[in-house]
Design a protein around this motif. Sequence first.
Motif, PDB file in Angstrom:
ATOM      1  N   ASP A 171       9.388   4.661   8.259  1.00 14.88           N
ATOM      2  CA  ASP A 171       8.596   4.494   6.880  1.00 14.88           C
ATOM      3  C   ASP A 171       8.222   4.011   6.128  1.00 14.88           C
ATOM      4  N   PRO A 172       7.103   3.605   5.573  1.00 14.68           N
ATOM      5  CA  PRO A 172       6.889   2.711   4.468  1.00 14.68           C
ATOM      6  C   PRO A 172       7.171   2.003   4.029  1.00 14.68           C
ATOM      7  N   GLY A 227       6.293   0.015  13.764  1.00 18.26           N
ATOM      8  CA  GLY A 227       5.884  -0.971  12.428  1.00 18.26           C
ATOM      9  C   GLY A 227       4.384  -0.588  12.719  1.00 18.26           C
ATOM     10  N   ILE A 228       3.487  -0.049  12.781  1.00 15.62           N
ATOM     11  CA  ILE A 228       2.523   0.497  13.142  1.00 15.62           C
ATOM     12  C   ILE A 228       1.756   1.007  12.868  1.00 15.62           C
ATOM     13  N   LEU A 252       0.013   1.754   8.473  1.00 11.27           N
ATOM     14  CA  LEU A 252      -0.554   2.422   8.239  1.00 11.27           C
ATOM     15  C   LEU A 252      -0.282   3.741   6.832  1.00 11.27           C
ATOM     16  N   ALA A 253       0.766   4.032   7.518  1.00 14.23           N
ATOM     17  CA  ALA A 253       1.602   4.600   6.302  1.00 14.23           C
ATOM     18  C   ALA A 253       1.540   4.467   4.989  1.00 14.23           C
ATOM     19  N   ALA A 254       2.139   3.005   4.517  1.00 12.55           N
ATOM     20  CA  ALA A 254       1.612   2.300   2.993  1.00 12.55           C
ATOM     21  C   ALA A 254       0.042   2.076   2.922  1.00 12.55           C
ATOM     22  N   PRO A 283      -3.115   0.086  16.100  1.00 14.55           N
ATOM     23  CA  PRO A 283      -3.356  -0.225  14.424  1.00 14.55           C
ATOM     24  C   PRO A 283      -5.159  -0.862  14.396  1.00 14.55           C
ATOM     25  N   THR A 284      -5.193  -0.593  13.589  1.00 19.35           N
ATOM     26  CA  THR A 284      -6.921  -1.432  13.119  1.00 19.35           C
ATOM     27  C   THR A 284      -7.741  -1.885  13.784  1.00 19.35           C
TER      28      THR A 284
END
Length: 219
Positions: A144-145, A171-172, A176-178, A194-195
Amino acid sequence: MPVTTELSARALLLDMDGTLVNSDAVVERCWRRWAARQGLDGDAAMRVVHGRQGHLSMAILLPDRPMEQNIEENRLMLAEETADTDGVVPVPGAPAFLASLAGLPHALVTSADEGLARVRMGAAALPLPPVLVTAESVGASKPDPEGFLKGAAALGFAPADCLAFEDSEAGIAAALAAGMQVVGIGPRAAAHAPTVQVDSLERVEVTAGADGTLTVRVG
């Protein structure tokens, strides 16, 4: 030659375990013991536990068990993990990386509770960021973000202006969801999109511009 990626942000949000602190030895000991007591395969358990609060890992591994039992066992697990610092060390590059952030906006966003976070950062001889978002701070664990959103708000920045550093799938996904870009740290991060991913914090450089913009070079 390695390719360097340059990212811009106003603030940095940092996971702890696997990103700043190598606590794998403790996690392996505690969670494999727990898995054995439940009659579970230790390797299967280890594929789940990284990045999440413990009671949610337990719920995934034992889906038919009451959550109240998971919460109680997680309380015991946290006490066990907090008491065990053998083998807790900084990840390569973490001391210099955190030293470079002194005076810059950054926060710790971890699924550990505050007691465990303070113990592990201390055992690794790493300075605590000025803002801590721990298990007590959120109602929902990574993926969850919420934790990353609270970290951004505490620092006073929009999520899109923050750059997250993470190592785990949960965590990734949370970062990303945030709505944040994510620097994946270490080999565990590579499989989770990840980016940008880098093997070590030794390959990360942060500089601040006159306007407060942080330039993060990865590569």
